[in-house]
Scaffold this motif. Structure first.
Motif, PDB file in Angstrom:
ATOM      1  N   TRP A 193       0.805  -1.071   0.079  1.00  0.00           N
ATOM      2  CA  TRP A 193       0.029  -0.022  -0.152  1.00  0.00           C
ATOM      3  C   TRP A 193       0.899   1.221   0.144  1.00  0.00           C
ATOM      4  N   LEU A 194       0.344   2.127  -0.776  1.00  0.00           N
ATOM      5  CA  LEU A 194       1.103   3.723  -0.670  1.00  0.00           C
ATOM      6  C   LEU A 194       0.229   4.691  -0.023  1.00  0.00           C
ATOM      7  N   ALA A 195       0.636   5.283   1.013  1.00  0.00           N
ATOM      8  CA  ALA A 195      -0.465   6.179   1.835  1.00  0.00           C
ATOM      9  C   ALA A 195       0.247   7.537   1.456  1.00  0.00           C
ATOM     10  N   THR A 196       0.173   7.950   0.452  1.00  0.00           N
ATOM     11  CA  THR A 196       0.570   9.301  -0.418  1.00  0.00           C
ATOM     12  C   THR A 196      -0.807   9.988  -1.146  1.00  0.00           C
ATOM     13  N   ASP A 197      -0.787  10.952  -1.074  1.00  0.00           N
ATOM     14  CA  ASP A 197      -1.864  11.720  -2.089  1.00  0.00           C
ATOM     15  C   ASP A 197      -1.314  11.462  -3.493  1.00  0.00           C
ATOM     16  N   PRO A 198      -2.317  11.065  -4.497  1.00  0.00           N
ATOM     17  CA  PRO A 198      -1.891  10.999  -5.665  1.00  0.00           C
ATOM     18  C   PRO A 198      -1.447  12.066  -6.537  1.00  0.00           C
ATOM     19  N   VAL A 199      -1.987  13.338  -6.148  1.00  0.00           N
ATOM     20  CA  VAL A 199      -1.199  14.585  -6.725  1.00  0.00           C
ATOM     21  C   VAL A 199       0.098  14.999  -6.222  1.00  0.00           C
ATOM     22  N   LEU A 200       0.067  14.883  -4.867  1.00  0.00           N
ATOM     23  CA  LEU A 200       1.581  15.213  -4.496  1.00  0.00           C
ATOM     24  C   LEU A 200       2.590  14.177  -4.585  1.00  0.00           C
ATOM     25  N   GLY A 201       2.221  12.965  -4.363  1.00  0.00           N
ATOM     26  CA  GLY A 201       3.178  11.806  -4.654  1.00  0.00           C
ATOM     27  C   GLY A 201       2.438  10.687  -5.232  1.00  0.00           C
ATOM     28  N   PRO A 202       2.576  10.979  -6.665  1.00  0.00           N
ATOM     29  CA  PRO A 202       1.722   9.697  -7.428  1.00  0.00           C
ATOM     30  C   PRO A 202       2.413   8.411  -7.516  1.00  0.00           C
ATOM     31  N   TRP A 203       1.768   7.349  -7.786  1.00  0.00           N
ATOM     32  CA  TRP A 203       2.160   6.024  -8.291  1.00  0.00           C
ATOM     33  C   TRP A 203       1.960   6.127  -9.858  1.00  0.00           C
ATOM     34  N   ARG A 204       3.286   6.395 -10.461  1.00  0.00           N
ATOM     35  CA  ARG A 204       2.979   6.485 -11.906  1.00  0.00           C
ATOM     36  C   ARG A 204       3.264   4.991 -12.640  1.00  0.00           C
ATOM     37  N   GLN A 205       2.116   4.962 -13.498  1.00  0.00           N
ATOM     38  CA  GLN A 205       2.001   3.741 -14.428  1.00  0.00           C
ATOM     39  C   GLN A 205       2.472   4.035 -15.968  1.00  0.00           C
ATOM     40  N   PRO A 206       3.009   2.758 -16.489  1.00  0.00           N
ATOM     41  CA  PRO A 206       3.021   1.418 -16.070  1.00  0.00           C
ATOM     42  C   PRO A 206       4.157   1.240 -15.295  1.00  0.00           C
ATOM     43  N   ALA A 207       4.012   0.446 -14.176  1.00  0.00           N
ATOM     44  CA  ALA A 207       5.079   0.027 -13.319  1.00  0.00           C
ATOM     45  C   ALA A 207       4.897  -1.477 -13.151  1.00  0.00           C
ATOM     46  N   PRO A 208       6.047  -2.379 -12.864  1.00  0.00           N
ATOM     47  CA  PRO A 208       5.834  -3.779 -12.485  1.00  0.00           C
ATOM     48  C   PRO A 208       5.185  -3.972 -11.111  1.00  0.00           C
ATOM     49  N   LEU A 209       5.226  -3.345 -10.326  1.00  0.00           N
ATOM     50  CA  LEU A 209       4.611  -3.573  -9.069  1.00  0.00           C
ATOM     51  C   LEU A 209       3.307  -3.001  -8.929  1.00  0.00           C
ATOM     52  N   ALA A 210       2.307  -4.156  -8.305  1.00  0.00           N
ATOM     53  CA  ALA A 210       0.968  -3.681  -8.142  1.00  0.00           C
ATOM     54  C   ALA A 210       0.804  -3.145  -6.763  1.00  0.00           C
ATOM     55  N   VAL A 211       0.681  -1.728  -6.848  1.00  0.00           N
ATOM     56  CA  VAL A 211       0.438  -0.667  -5.736  1.00  0.00           C
ATOM     57  C   VAL A 211      -1.072  -0.349  -5.322  1.00  0.00           C
ATOM     58  N   GLU A 212      -1.433  -0.486  -4.117  1.00  0.00           N
ATOM     59  CA  GLU A 212      -2.677   0.027  -3.789  1.00  0.00           C
ATOM     60  C   GLU A 212      -2.426   1.639  -3.404  1.00  0.00           C
ATOM     61  N   GLN A 213      -2.788   2.369  -3.968  1.00  0.00           N
ATOM     62  CA  GLN A 213      -2.492   3.833  -3.562  1.00  0.00           C
ATOM     63  C   GLN A 213      -3.806   4.435  -2.896  1.00  0.00           C
ATOM     64  N   THR A 214      -3.707   4.834  -1.520  1.00  0.00           N
ATOM     65  CA  THR A 214      -4.919   4.883  -0.851  1.00  0.00           C
ATOM     66  C   THR A 214      -5.165   6.396  -0.749  1.00  0.00           C
ATOM     67  N   GLY A 215      -4.228   7.412  -0.878  1.00  0.00           N
ATOM     68  CA  GLY A 215      -4.254   8.751  -0.441  1.00  0.00           C
ATOM     69  C   GLY A 215      -3.356   8.901   0.827  1.00  0.00           C
ATOM     70  N   ALA A 216      -3.156   9.876   1.495  1.00  0.00           N
ATOM     71  CA  ALA A 216      -2.448   9.965   2.750  1.00  0.00           C
ATOM     72  C   ALA A 216      -3.563   9.749   3.858  1.00  0.00           C
ATOM     73  N   TRP A 217      -2.823   9.171   4.757  1.00  0.00           N
ATOM     74  CA  TRP A 217      -3.499   9.040   6.174  1.00  0.00           C
ATOM     75  C   TRP A 217      -3.359  10.147   7.067  1.00  0.00           C
ATOM     76  N   LEU A 218      -4.435  11.025   7.212  1.00  0.00           N
ATOM     77  CA  LEU A 218      -4.420  12.285   7.858  1.00  0.00           C
ATOM     78  C   LEU A 218      -5.078  12.528   9.196  1.00  0.00           C
ATOM     79  N   LEU A 219      -4.216  12.781   9.979  1.00  0.00           N
ATOM     80  CA  LEU A 219      -4.885  12.802  11.418  1.00  0.00           C
ATOM     81  C   LEU A 219      -5.554  14.202  11.959  1.00  0.00           C
ATOM     82  N   ASP A 220      -6.876  14.256  12.046  1.00  0.00           N
ATOM     83  CA  ASP A 220      -7.243  15.635  12.187  1.00  0.00           C
ATOM     84  C   ASP A 220      -6.683  16.016  13.561  1.00  0.00           C
ATOM     85  N   ASP A 221      -6.254  17.341  13.787  1.00  0.00           N
ATOM     86  CA  ASP A 221      -5.602  17.979  14.639  1.00  0.00           C
ATOM     87  C   ASP A 221      -6.641  19.114  15.110  1.00  0.00           C
TER      88      ASP A 221
END
Length: 400
Positions: A193-221
């Motif tokens: 899994w990749l817990a980064t935002d797709p705009v700020l830290g995208p997982w670019r395709q095509p790529a050999p690794l099957a990555v599940e990008q969720t978006g960043a995990w943000l803790l409300d402050d």
């Protein structure tokens, strides 16, 4: 089913798991966290098992010799294998991030228990891709003539085996699991899994690794701003925030002087975060407000710009606030985030970790320019805020 979350690292490694833990608990899941003793999960009402030494004490203490890395890796891998093993059963889910030996130790424990396991990267450059380089360990540099990203990732297998292979395989064989030839790919698995935002830290395709990008995990402050800060913000033009998070910054006094001088060169006030380096105001003047831990979600929207080290969490917080950034990268993934900020046009990437007054003032000049400020405002609403919820659903809905 119990969900066991595992991490070891500074605030940037801990807060995302705290965000996921709260989302899982909101869905009724039973959650336990294995984390360093300064993880502060108990304050959130999340049961936690303290594993290893205080990260802050390690970072701010005497710098260990590079030759110490394999021994420290072995200790961490064994500690996290033990901690997760004491919790995990075949019906459970183990989710691990943080320093590599701890991910590998958690994976061994999950494998031995028959539990479902997911490794999580908090930055794309932790995962092999033809579109970005692996970060370099100073004690094992890559050949300077090799510049192709895919070739560097191939070499990275040997690097990771040399640094962590003995530690990982000792942990595995000690509990009856077979040794592995490629510790990097085994620890992260075929679908990390990749817990980064797709705009700020995208997982670019095509790529050999099957990555599940969720978006960043943000803790409300929801913390209030420190006493006096709101009044300082109201008293004049929006200040520039300067903070280097958990970076020790061996030349901390000079770094503070440089930052204050660079910001003043633009006629701006500043909020200076002490961080783990213990930055301090230089002359007690009223244009500089010193803070410790601060609610970035409340502060950054009121800042003219954010100067920081390039941690994933700070980069995302500034991006969400629509504040232009100056990234002065120090180590690991931080050069990646500096490049992303520059490529997106939402700020400037300082050239190297050591800023001078002139170099930082020049970078800040770019960040404060009208096109950069406008671009930062445009990108802010593109950033997802539901990453932790999406990850929680992946956990609860089962493997894909």
């Amino acid at each position: 089913m119990q969900v066991i979350l595992s991490t070891y690292g500074s605030r940037g490694d801990v807060q995302p798991l705290a965000a996921l833990a709260l989302r899982l608990r909101a869905h009724g899941a039973r959650v336990t966290v294995c984390a360093p003793p300064d993880g502060e999960f108990e304050a959130l009402g999340v049961p936690a098992v303290a594993v290893g030494e205080s990260v802050r004490a390690l970072v701010t203490g005497p710098r260990p010799a590079p030759s110490e890395l394999p021994r420290r890796a072995a200790v961490l891998a064994a500690q996290f294998r033990t901690a997760v093993s004491e919790l995990a059963g075949p019906e459970d889910v183990v989710i691990a991030t943080g320093l590599f030996p701890t991910v590998a130790g958690a994976r061994a424990a999950a494998e031995r228990a028959g539990a479902r396991f997911h490794a999580v990267a908090l930055q794309p450059c932790m995962l092999p891709s033809p579109y970005h380089r692996p970060f370099e360990y100073p004690m094992l540099p890559y050949p300077p003539e090799v510049t192709d990203a895919q070739r560097l990732w191939d070499l990275n297998i040997s690097t990771m085996n040399a640094l962590f292979g003995e530690a990982v395989n000792t942990v595995r064989t000690s509990i009856g699991l077979p040794a592995v030839d490629n510790v990097r790919d085994h620890a992260y698995g075929e679908r990390p899994w990749l817990a980064t935002d797709p705009v700020l830290g995208p997982w670019r395709q095509p790529a050999p690794l099957a990555v599940e990008q969720t978006g960043a995990w943000l803790l409300d402050d929801e913390r209030p701003l420190p006493e006096g800060l709101s009044e300082f913000l109201d008293a004049g033009e929006a200040p520039v925030y300067v903070g280097y998070g958990s970076m020790p910054l061996q030349g901390a006094p000079e770094a503070a002087e440089v930052a204050v001088a660079a910001v003043r060169a633009h006629g701006r006030r500043l909020v200076l975060a002490q961080g783990w380096a213990g930055l301090a105001g230089v002359d007690g003047a009223g244009d500089c407000f010193l803070v410790g831990e601060v609610n970035q979600q409340a502060l950054f929207p009121r800042c003219a710009a954010v100067i920081h080290h390039g941690g994933a969490g700070t980069t995302t917080a500034a991006g969400l606030a629509g504040a232009p950034q100056v990234v002065v990268p120090q180590i690991a993934d931080q050069p990646y985030w500096a490049r992303r900020v520059a490529d997106l046009g939402i700020g400037a990437a300082h050239d190297g970790p050591a800023a001078t007054t002139d170099s930082l003032a020049a970078a800040l000049d770019h960040a404060l320019a009208a096109p950069t400020r406008e671009r930062a405002r445009q990108v802010a609403p593109m950033i997802r805020t539901d990453g932790a919820e999406r990850a929680a659903r992946l956990v609860l809905d089962g493997p894909r």
